[in-house]
Scaffold this active site. Structure first.
Site, PDB file in Angstrom:
ATOM      1  N   SER A 192       1.720   3.914 -11.983  1.00 55.13           N
ATOM      2  CA  SER A 192       1.821   3.290 -10.664  1.00 55.13           C
ATOM      3  C   SER A 192       0.652   2.347 -10.446  1.00 55.13           C
ATOM      4  O   SER A 192      -0.435   2.540 -10.996  1.00 55.13           O
ATOM      5  CB  SER A 192       1.802   4.362  -9.572  1.00 55.13           C
ATOM      6  OG  SER A 192       0.497   4.929  -9.457  1.00 55.13           O
ATOM      7  N   ASP A 193       0.892   1.305  -9.634  1.00 56.17           N
ATOM      8  CA  ASP A 193      -0.263   0.610  -9.086  1.00 56.17           C
ATOM      9  C   ASP A 193      -0.989   1.621  -8.213  1.00 56.17           C
ATOM     10  O   ASP A 193      -0.409   2.613  -7.758  1.00 56.17           O
ATOM     11  CB  ASP A 193       0.179  -0.622  -8.289  1.00 56.17           C
ATOM     12  CG  ASP A 193      -0.916  -1.667  -8.170  1.00 56.17           C
ATOM     13  OD1 ASP A 193      -2.105  -1.317  -8.382  1.00 56.17           O
ATOM     14  OD2 ASP A 193      -0.607  -2.832  -7.876  1.00 56.17           O
ATOM     15  N   TRP A 194      -2.261   1.380  -7.970  1.00 57.46           N
ATOM     16  CA  TRP A 194      -3.101   2.387  -7.326  1.00 57.46           C
ATOM     17  C   TRP A 194      -2.647   2.626  -5.885  1.00 57.46           C
ATOM     18  O   TRP A 194      -2.779   1.776  -5.013  1.00 57.46           O
ATOM     19  CB  TRP A 194      -4.559   1.936  -7.382  1.00 57.46           C
ATOM     20  CG  TRP A 194      -5.313   2.439  -8.580  1.00 57.46           C
ATOM     21  CD1 TRP A 194      -6.524   3.077  -8.567  1.00 57.46           C
ATOM     22  CD2 TRP A 194      -4.940   2.375  -9.963  1.00 57.46           C
ATOM     23  NE1 TRP A 194      -6.913   3.420  -9.843  1.00 57.46           N
ATOM     24  CE2 TRP A 194      -5.958   2.993 -10.722  1.00 57.46           C
ATOM     25  CE3 TRP A 194      -3.833   1.868 -10.646  1.00 57.46           C
ATOM     26  CZ2 TRP A 194      -5.910   3.115 -12.108  1.00 57.46           C
ATOM     27  CZ3 TRP A 194      -3.778   1.973 -12.036  1.00 57.46           C
ATOM     28  CH2 TRP A 194      -4.800   2.592 -12.748  1.00 57.46           C
TER      29      TRP A 194
END
Length: 756
Positions: free
Chosen positions: A228-230
């Site tokens: 995932s993106d953060w």
């Protein structure tokens, strides 16, 4: 390492723990089984490794490192070899610093010049973006360090990026927003893919099974893991089931517990957990088994590489009266705060803590006849008359003036979009007044995306440097003084005005709904189709030498779409100095039943030529070069017909072209129903042949209907009658058959004939 055996020894809690971060940059360790924590770090134009307090917006310091040109610049190189070399340097750096995966490259399409993160993206063109991404990924991973291609998918705006819904039709998604990912995944197999924050057609990218499983893995054969993106995960269990393997950063254990609970309650198959763990460990152990912490990190050598790369990227946009290159002995005034404090990278998660920065004034130090004036302040938008007056006075005393301008950090950054395409007012005013004081005014631009140039007619030369990395000053000097002939080409169109852009009416969206209403007509595809004048077109760039093209050869005049077409063309340096030319190949569909761009980039090669030297440049075009995405077939489709193979200096300057006839090997017909109109029926020879007996039997009835008075014939011309018949649906036969055909008998007939 026997990954499956290791997984069998884990408890469910241990498996779940491996599916999210231990902290901001590390995965969790399972000490009982000897599984270490692995570190990932931001990139992609340098290593942003944080050792103390971590964050993803670049607020806190990272280790000292080398800042290479950003993607907005490296794409302008049109040079795969340069990108691979950059990747190898980044891979060595990561090995030295015990980083297993560097987060990048970012390949989202530049849908609008307003996107605040465009400096980190390659291009408005998916083919160019995909080729650049493939090259840098191949370079990094040749050092046994992973990459994380991002942001999958359709993250082409920063406004509401964590909640917006990118509403994109199937064809546009496949032709514009996915191909750069597909190219890199098929040809370079990045170890990881990072999903984006936004929704795509109603579903968060983090839990979008169509993207993460059906396309990414089933269609493209992606072998690594999805991260995932953060902070991009909404529903952790749904995301895991859809194909998102690793959540970053740490959720403090809360999402691990949700996964465990879902398995124990029968809501999630434990095999899904095992699959994700296997993917993650397979990637990280690949790094661990090839770890080389003793790899040398020669920052001085990488600084020189950064300078060389920056020279490959800079684009000469204007050079009237051969104002450039500058010559020894000329009295040069250098004006602009960026000449001493250059903007050379973007803000946010990609911000590098550079160990050294060369400004233009640093690079010019020791040279005679160089003077300087600040001209403007990057801290304000409004003009400072005292600073401008000082610059104008200096300009009047000089042979030539170099104004170094561009966008301050506050104008473009991760996290928010631009609101306009203008330079600061103080810079536009400065350039205008300096150009009035000295005819030989040259503008150098440090910016991450297109800007309006209201002064373009007043200046003699313009050099677009983009965000060229920490060696920007010495690279700018090399180009200005002709030590290197400029060879960059625009990876995006520069429009005159924001209102000219295809997404102007819908960019940013309404609330959380962002409709990509312009479809496939993004960038030059739009401007060329609409014949809209642009400031500078896609692929454009000048040189200090000149090039001529000749002998375009296609190895066949006709072909099937499952065959390859081999193309060659000769390029000659007809000037006086060595230089590099970017040979661009476009394909144009001469006639199509769907809306298509005038031409699309399908190949490019950068070649170095000495004066008088000729080289033959070759290309191979397969099916995709001629295809569009067909939403009935849900696949790539080539429509039989004539295509032009074009060699251009830009999308607007085609210098050679030849045609090839391409025959489709795919039988494609829309289903025939009672609502199919006669015109579409006749385009399907098989269906038309099957229905011919019925149509013939009704012919007399139609002819009787057409007998009418003179007045009626004046009201309905033969052309109108023909058009009405052409557009009439099959169900209309019922109304005009005088009872010979009913709606039910028409449906049965179509079914019996196998047409519906």
């Amino acid at each position: 390492m026997d990954i499956q055996k290791l997984i069998q020894q884990m408890t469910l809690e241990e498996k779940a723990s491996l599916l999210s971060g231990g902290d901001f940059w590390h995965t969790k360790a399972v000490e009982r089984l000897g599984i270490p924590a692995f570190m990932v770090s931001d990139g992609p134009h340098g290593l942003r490794k944080q050792e103390e307090k971590a964050d993803h917006l670049g607020v806190n310091d990272s280790i000292r490192a080398v800042c290479f040109p950003a993607a907005c610049a490296t794409a302008a190189s049109f040079d795969r070899d340069a990108l691979r070399t950059l990747g190898e340097a980044l891979g060595d750096t990561c090995q030295h610093e015990n980083v297993s995966v560097i987060l990048g490259p970012a390949v989202n399409i530049k849908r609008s010049p307003l996107c605040g993160r465009n400096f980190e993206y390659f291009s408005e063109d998916p083919y160019l973006a995909g080729e650049m991404a493939t090259a840098i990924i191949s370079g990094i991973q040749s050092r046994n360090v992973g990459t994380s291609i991002k942001h999958f998918a359709a993250n082409s705006q920063e406004h509401r990026r964590m909640s917006s819904d990118a509403v994109i039709d199937e064809r546009t998604l496949r032709e514009i927003y996915l191909p750069a990912f597909e190219n890199a995944i098929r040809n370079a197999q990045p170890w990881t893919v990072m999903c984006s924050y936004n929704r795509v057609n109603g579903e968060y990218a983090s839990e979008n099974r169509h993207l993460l499983t059906e396309i990414l893995r089933d269609a493209w054969n992606f072998e690594g893991f999805v991260v995932s993106d953060w902070g991009a995960v909404s529903d952790r269990v749904a995301a895991l089931d859809a194909g998102l393997d690793l959540e970053m950063p740490s959720s403090g254990g809360s999402n691990d517990a949700r996964i465990v609970r879902a398995v124990r309650e029968g809501k999630l198959d434990e095999a899904v957990v095992d699959r994700a763990v296997s993917r993650i460990l397979r990637v990280f152990y690949r790094y661990l088994e090839n770890r080389k912490p003793d790899t040398e990190w020669d920052m001085a050598a990488q600084h020189e590489l950064a300078r060389k790369l920056a020279c490959e990227c800079m684009i000469l946009l204007k050079n009237d009266m051969h104002t450039l290159p500058l010559k020894a002995g000329e009295k040069i005034a250098v004006i602009g705060e960026f000449a001493k404090k250059p903007r050379y990278q973007g803000g946010g998660s990609s911000h590098i803590n550079s160990f050294r920065v060369d400004s233009l004034m640093d690079a010019l130090s020791g040279m005679n006849n160089i003077s300087y004036a600040q001209g403007y302040s990057t801290e304000q938008d409004d003009p400072d008359d005292a600073l401008i007056q000082e610059a104008v006075s200096l300009a009047k005393q000089s042979d030539k003036v170099v104004v170094v301008a561009g966008l301050p950090d506050s104008f473009e950054s991760e996290g928010y979009d631009r609101t306009h395409m203008r330079l600061p007012k103080c810079q536009n005013e400065l350039i205008t007044r300096v150009a009035s004081a000295c005819a030989n005014t040259i503008v150098v631009l440090y910016n991450g995306s297109p800007v309006e140039m209201p002064w373009i007619g007043r200046v003699r030369a313009v050099l677009e440097a983009y965000l060229a990395g920490q060696a920007v000053g010495s690279a700018t000097r090399d180009i200005l003084y002709g030590q290197v002939s400029p060879s960059g080409r625009l990876p995006e169109s520069f429009p005159y005005h924001l209102e000219d852009t295809s997404a102007f009416l819908s960019y940013g969206g309404e609330g959380d709904r962002a409709v990509y209403a312009e479809g496939v007509f993004v960038g030059y595809r739009y401007y060329d189709k609409k014949r809209i004048d642009v400031l500078f077109p896609f692929g454009y760039g000048l040189s200090y030498t000149s090039f001529a093209y000749s002998d375009l050869v296609l190895d066949r005049e006709s072909m099937r779409d499952d065959e390859d077409l081999h193309v060659s063309v000769n390029v000659t340096n007809t000037g006086d100095v060595p230089g590099k030319e970017v040979v661009q190949l476009y394909v144009a569909d001469r006639e199509s039943s769907v809306f298509r761009p005038v031409r699309e980039l399908r190949g490019f090669e950068k070649v170095f030529l000495n004066p008088g030297e000729t080289r033959t440049v070759s290309f191979t075009l397969g099916k995709r070069a001629f295809a569009y995405w067909d939403t009935t077939l849900h696949d790539w489709y080539v429509e039989s017909g004539s295509f032009a193979v074009q060699i251009g200096r830009s999308s607007r300057e085609i210098v050679l072209e030849k045609e090839v006839e391409v025959e489709s090997t795919t039988v494609r017909h829309d289903p025939i129903t009672v609502n199919t109109i006669m015109m579409d029926l006749m385009r399907n020879p098989e269906a038309a042949a099957k229905l011919k007996p019925v149509l013939d039997s009704l012919q007399g009835t139609f002819e009787g209907e057409q007998e009418s008075s003179d007045a009626a014939q004046e009201a309905v011309s033969s052309e109108m009658a023909a058009a009405m018949m052409k557009y009439m649906p099959l169900r209309g036969l019922v109304s005009f058959s005088d009872g010979k055909l009913t709606y039910d008998s028409l449906k049965k007939m179509l079914s019996d004939l196998g047409l519906s």
